[in-house]
Design a protein around this motif. Structure first.
Motif, mmCIF file in Angstrom:
data_model
loop_
_atom_site.group_PDB
_atom_site.id
_atom_site.type_symbol
_atom_site.label_atom_id
_atom_site.label_comp_id
_atom_site.label_asym_id
_atom_site.label_seq_id
_atom_site.Cartn_x
_atom_site.Cartn_y
_atom_site.Cartn_z
ATOM 1 N N LEU A 174 0.827 -1.205 0.000
ATOM 2 C CA LEU A 174 0.000 0.000 0.000
ATOM 3 C C LEU A 174 0.861 1.254 0.000
ATOM 4 O O LEU A 174 0.547 2.241 -0.680
ATOM 5 C CB LEU A 174 -0.930 0.001 1.211
ATOM 6 N N SER A 175 1.937 1.220 0.750
ATOM 7 C CA SER A 175 2.855 2.357 0.769
ATOM 8 C C SER A 175 3.384 2.643 -0.629
ATOM 9 O O SER A 175 3.436 3.800 -1.070
ATOM 10 C CB SER A 175 4.019 2.063 1.727
ATOM 11 N N LYS A 176 3.746 1.585 -1.337
ATOM 12 C CA LYS A 176 4.271 1.750 -2.694
ATOM 13 C C LYS A 176 3.173 2.199 -3.653
ATOM 14 O O LYS A 176 3.393 3.062 -4.509
ATOM 15 C CB LYS A 176 4.885 0.435 -3.167
ATOM 16 N N ALA A 177 1.984 1.631 -3.525
ATOM 17 C CA ALA A 177 0.895 1.962 -4.447
ATOM 18 C C ALA A 177 0.480 3.420 -4.341
ATOM 19 O O ALA A 177 0.177 4.069 -5.352
ATOM 20 C CB ALA A 177 -0.310 1.053 -4.188
ATOM 21 N N PHE A 178 0.462 3.946 -3.122
ATOM 22 C CA PHE A 178 -0.005 5.321 -2.919
ATOM 23 C C PHE A 178 1.141 6.316 -2.749
ATOM 24 O O PHE A 178 0.894 7.494 -2.478
ATOM 25 C CB PHE A 178 -0.944 5.378 -1.715
ATOM 26 N N ASP A 223 4.759 7.298 2.817
ATOM 27 C CA ASP A 223 5.643 6.650 3.771
ATOM 28 C C ASP A 223 4.900 5.503 4.458
ATOM 29 O O ASP A 223 3.710 5.605 4.754
ATOM 30 C CB ASP A 223 6.104 7.670 4.813
ATOM 31 N N ALA A 224 5.608 4.414 4.714
ATOM 32 C CA ALA A 224 4.986 3.248 5.338
ATOM 33 C C ALA A 224 4.382 3.582 6.696
ATOM 34 O O ALA A 224 3.409 2.936 7.127
ATOM 35 C CB ALA A 224 6.010 2.123 5.467
ATOM 36 N N ASP A 225 4.933 4.591 7.394
ATOM 37 C CA ASP A 225 4.383 4.983 8.693
ATOM 38 C C ASP A 225 2.979 5.561 8.580
ATOM 39 O O ASP A 225 2.269 5.654 9.587
ATOM 40 C CB ASP A 225 5.293 6.015 9.360
ATOM 41 N N MET A 226 2.587 5.930 7.370
ATOM 42 C CA MET A 226 1.248 6.486 7.147
ATOM 43 C C MET A 226 0.218 5.405 6.836
ATOM 44 O O MET A 226 -0.923 5.700 6.495
ATOM 45 C CB MET A 226 1.294 7.503 6.009
ATOM 46 N N VAL A 227 0.621 4.146 6.960
ATOM 47 C CA VAL A 227 -0.275 3.030 6.652
ATOM 48 C C VAL A 227 -0.362 2.108 7.858
ATOM 49 O O VAL A 227 0.652 1.749 8.464
ATOM 50 C CB VAL A 227 0.231 2.227 5.435
ATOM 51 N N ARG A 228 -1.563 1.745 8.209
ATOM 52 C CA ARG A 228 -1.797 0.715 9.211
ATOM 53 C C ARG A 228 -2.598 -0.411 8.557
ATOM 54 O O ARG A 228 -3.571 -0.154 7.847
ATOM 55 C CB ARG A 228 -2.591 1.276 10.391
ATOM 56 N N VAL A 229 -2.173 -1.653 8.787
ATOM 57 C CA VAL A 229 -2.891 -2.810 8.255
ATOM 58 C C VAL A 229 -3.224 -3.740 9.409
ATOM 59 O O VAL A 229 -2.367 -4.021 10.259
ATOM 60 C CB VAL A 229 -2.071 -3.559 7.188
ATOM 61 N N THR A 230 -4.465 -4.191 9.464
ATOM 62 C CA THR A 230 -4.888 -5.126 10.503
ATOM 63 C C THR A 230 -5.576 -6.327 9.873
ATOM 64 O O THR A 230 -6.085 -6.265 8.753
ATOM 65 C CB THR A 230 -5.851 -4.461 11.500
ATOM 66 N N THR A 231 -5.573 -7.410 10.616
ATOM 67 C CA THR A 231 -6.283 -8.632 10.213
ATOM 68 C C THR A 231 -6.946 -9.222 11.452
ATOM 69 O O THR A 231 -6.248 -9.543 12.426
ATOM 70 C CB THR A 231 -5.317 -9.656 9.597
#
Length: 761
Positions: A227-231, A234-242
């Motif tokens: 997601l960081s790469k797609a948008f 910075d990776a810190d601006m992305v949270r992913v949960t499962t």
């Protein structure tokens, strides 16, 4: 649940909430005010997009957004989904055509997403999709895994994505030329649809300036990076949960188009957006599994020792490279190419082809079931051709215990093994000596009985490193953050039980937390049967830190030196002190002293070597020659998984894997017609195994503890499937052999078996 003895068969902690409807799956966790996404999908397998107009869809009731790939590109999104490629035999990289998140200029399989509609209700989104105006100039579809045909990508005019070789071709050819006897067998490995109980799904929301994606997957960190790469953020601006996951089997380990599109919609609309796959969509768009054809050749000397082995494979990649589509039938297949046999002259030659079908990727075992299936079918066939007992042929060629650690021809270091011992055990518990009697009894009643043996070995895959974090909570419990992701395997129980064994903390005081990229620094997710070995290795490293730090803290309390404090897996003690606190009591003492530095511990640990679970599967089938129906009458497994934490859960994993193997062997089969239309597109047409297809599966453990980790463990999650395919197939072939049938392929449906038997007439 209180403290139990070590390695006990404890029932799963998580089963209570699963069986009472309290599971917390992705569709349950979506915000109530979330909008609904719906995907317009291609109805043709191959064609140029002449027109795509979403204007009317955008004006429909309740619609908030309708986007094509052009809209995503205009917004600055990186529309290409990453994939790993292998090297060709000449050292150049395999083909890497772009796989767009929505179809761009051309569609390449039925079910490929073309546009996304977001509306207030799912019905509104679906109705709006009907208003889209689109026109596709249909092209011929390529379905077979042969060179040539309609060109799918201009850069691969013969549709061959790669040609990969491992081994010395000249040396192998020399061995075959000098062989006393050679045997060859061509086998097909049919494609399957994974059909996890819970289909794929996701929702996305903006948390301030940060993007939050929740999805049903097998690990959050790779998705975070994607997601960081797609948008381009910075990776810190992305949270992913499962949250809880209702089955993954490798299929849910990858990023899919829908996740990126739903995330885009949430960023665009500043409103939560949800999507849940329907079963028909899953059949069309989930990564498929297997789908290859292999020619296996074995060379023997005068004593029936194998002197050489080579395999030529053509595999179906589908319309695009999936994330690991190219490595599976090459690098992963090669990990166990020669199985448990002492042969150093081997060759694996693989070609991968694009077709107008959905992409193919990992399915339970990912390359290892395919490799063992080819090898064990070839071994059984060779035994019949040589006129020797297939069990004895295996014994003659086993790697002997004195040769461990053993470096295989493809570079794997098998740490330990005692294959004769395991085979002797299965001979006994499967009542192999009684097979002739059972066969004669069935023949007298007009039925054909066959016995099939598969001796498999599996290489544990994935990142050998893993993180663990332990936090002592104010309520007297322990929160444990792990980098793996349960898909139904029972991780909460296994990790709690293991940590309890190491610390003396009661299981009911331990809470396992997983699936949140904000809560633990990094994790490798779940896949390749890695979880039990790598995660528990990280937990051991964390416990070591905890013990060391608390010894120092308690030494002062006890009035002794740090070296005088011991920890006996339950309590801290010193000879000259009456204090004997357990971990929870020591943590409360630290909290009372304001020592917050003693309330949280984190460690990352790496395994220096992989473990290699192995074992013997024995299947017996009964065939009704009048109808072609095949029944698996009895099934026995003896596995070497090293030391076990919870034998009950291990047996459950084996049962599940065996059932999936039996399903593929007998009933499951993906069928596309010549136009690329999926004919097996529903559970009315795609036959999953049912309870009445299955025998009671007998499981026995014959452990040879691994030396690749201090716990002596070996992974078990995929082993059932690795062994089941060849065991069932060899049993069917054995039953057919006396009837003159020399070649048979999965799935062994009644029609296919009837045709085999009646082709003689």
């Amino acid at each position: 649940m209180e403290k139990f003895g070590k390695s006990q068969s404890v029932k799963r902690i998580e089963d209570y909430r699963f069986l009472t409807g309290r599971g917390n799956y992705v569709d349950h966790t979506a915000p109530q005010h979330a909008l609904y996404a719906y995907f317009l999908r291609s109805q043709v397998a191959h064609g140029n997009i002449l027109e795509l107009n979403l204007d009317d869809a955008r004006q429909a009731d309740g619609v908030h957004l309708a986007v094509s790939v052009a809209d995503l590109e205009s917004a600055g999104m990186n529309i290409s989904i990453d994939a790993t490629v292998v090297k060709n035999r000449d050292g150049t990289p395999g083909a890497s055509p772009m796989r767009p998140v929505l179809a761009k200029e051309r569609v390449r399989y039925v079910g490929e997403p073309i546009a996304m509609i977001v509306a207030e209700t799912l019905d509104q989104a679906r109705d709006a999709a009907e208003l889209a105006v689109w026109d596709i100039d249909e092209r011929p579809a390529k379905i077979d895994v042969e060179p040539g045909g309609e060109v799918i990508f201009p850069a691969t005019p013969d549709n061959c994505a790669f040609n990969w070789v491992l081994g010395n071709e000249e040396a192998v050819e020399s061995v075959f030329q000098a062989a006393h006897k050679t045997v060859s067998l061509k086998v097909k490995n049919n494609r399957i649809v994974v059909n996890s109980m819970e289909p794929r799904g996701c929702w996305a929301n903006m948390e301030g300036e940060r993007l939050h994606l929740c999805f049903s997957g097998q690990g959050v960190w790779d998705m975070k990076d994607s997601l960081s790469k797609a948008f381009c953020i910075d990776a810190d601006m992305v949270r992913v949960t499962t949250p809880d996951v209702g089955g993954g089997f490798g299929m849910k380990a990858m990023a899919y188009s829908e996740y990126f599109c739903v995330a885009y919609a949430a960023t665009k609309l500043k409103n939560p957006v949800r999507w849940m796959c329907e079963r028909s969509e899953a059949m069309l768009s989930d990564n498929g599994g297997r789908d290859l054809v292999s020619l296996a050749e074995l060379a023997f000397d005068e004593t029936n020792k194998i002197t050489g082995y080579r395999v030529k494979t053509r595999c179906n990649l589908g319309a695009y490279n999936s994330q690991f589509g190219q490595p599976i039938q090459t690098q992963l297949f090669s990990r166990v190419l020669m199985g448990v046999y002492d042969v150093q002259t081997t060759l694996l030659d693989v070609e991968g082809y694009y077709t107008n079908t959905v992409q193919v990727d990992a399915y339970r075992g990912a390359g290892r079931p395919e490799a063992i299936y080819v090898l064990e079918r070839a071994i059984d066939f060779a035994a019949k051709e040589l006129g020797v007992d297939p069990w004895d042929l295996r014994r003659r060629n086993f790697i002997k215990p004195a040769k461990f650690p053993y470096k295989s021809a493809t570079g794997e270091i098998y740490d330990v093994g005692d294959f004769d011992r395991v085979l002797n055990r299965v001979t006994e518990v499967a009542d192999a000596s009684g097979f002739a009697r059972r066969k004669s009894r069935d023949l007298a009643n007009g039925f054909l009985r066959g016995q099939g043996l598969c001796y498999y070995i599996e290489s544990i895959l994935g990142d050998p490193s893993e993180n663990a974090k332990v936090v002592f909570s104010e309520d007297g419990t322990l929160a444990v953050y792990v980098g793996t992701q349960s898909n139904g395997q029972g991780h909460e129980t296994v990790f709690s039980q293991f940590l309890s064994d190491q610390t003396g903390i009661p299981v009911n005081k331990i809470k396992i937390i997983q699936g949140d990229s904000d809560q633990i620094e990094r994790g490798g997710g779940t896949g390749g049967s890695r979880s039990v070995t790598v995660q528990n290795n990280a937990l051991l490293a964390t416990v070591e830190k905890m013990v060391t730090v608390f010894k120092s803290f308690l030494a002062e309390k006890m009035g002794v030196s740090e070296d005088d404090v011991i920890f006996d897996d339950e309590t801290f003690r010193a000879a000259s002190s009456n204090l004997t606190p357990n971990f929870l009591e020591a943590a409360e003492m630290a909290r009372a002293d304001g020592r917050t530095d003693l309330l949280s511990f984190q460690a990352r640990a790496k395994l220096e070597g992989r473990s290699f679970p192995n074992g013997a599967h024995v299947a017996e089938v009964v065939i009704d020659p009048e109808t072609g129906c095949v029944m698996v009458d009895c099934y026995t497994v003896v596995d070497d998984f090293g030391n076990l934490i919870n034998p009950l859960l291990v047996e459950g994993q084996v049962h599940g894997g065996v059932v999936q193997g039996i399903g593929q062997a007998l009933t499951e089969h993906v069928v596309y017609d010549q136009d690329g239309q999926l004919l097996s597109a529903s559970l009315m047409d795609y036959a999953l195994p049912r309870a009445d297809h299955l025998p009671m599966i007998k499981f026995f453990s014959e452990p040879v503890p691994s030396t690749a980790n201090v716990m002596g463990m070996k992974g078990c999650g995929e082993a059932g499937t690795v062994g089941a395919l060849a065991a069932v197939a060899n049993a069917v072939q054995d039953a057919l052999w006396d009837q003159g049938v020399r070649q048979s392929d999965m799935p062994f449906t009644p029609q296919r078996i009837w045709e085999y038997l009646n082709a003689r007439n």
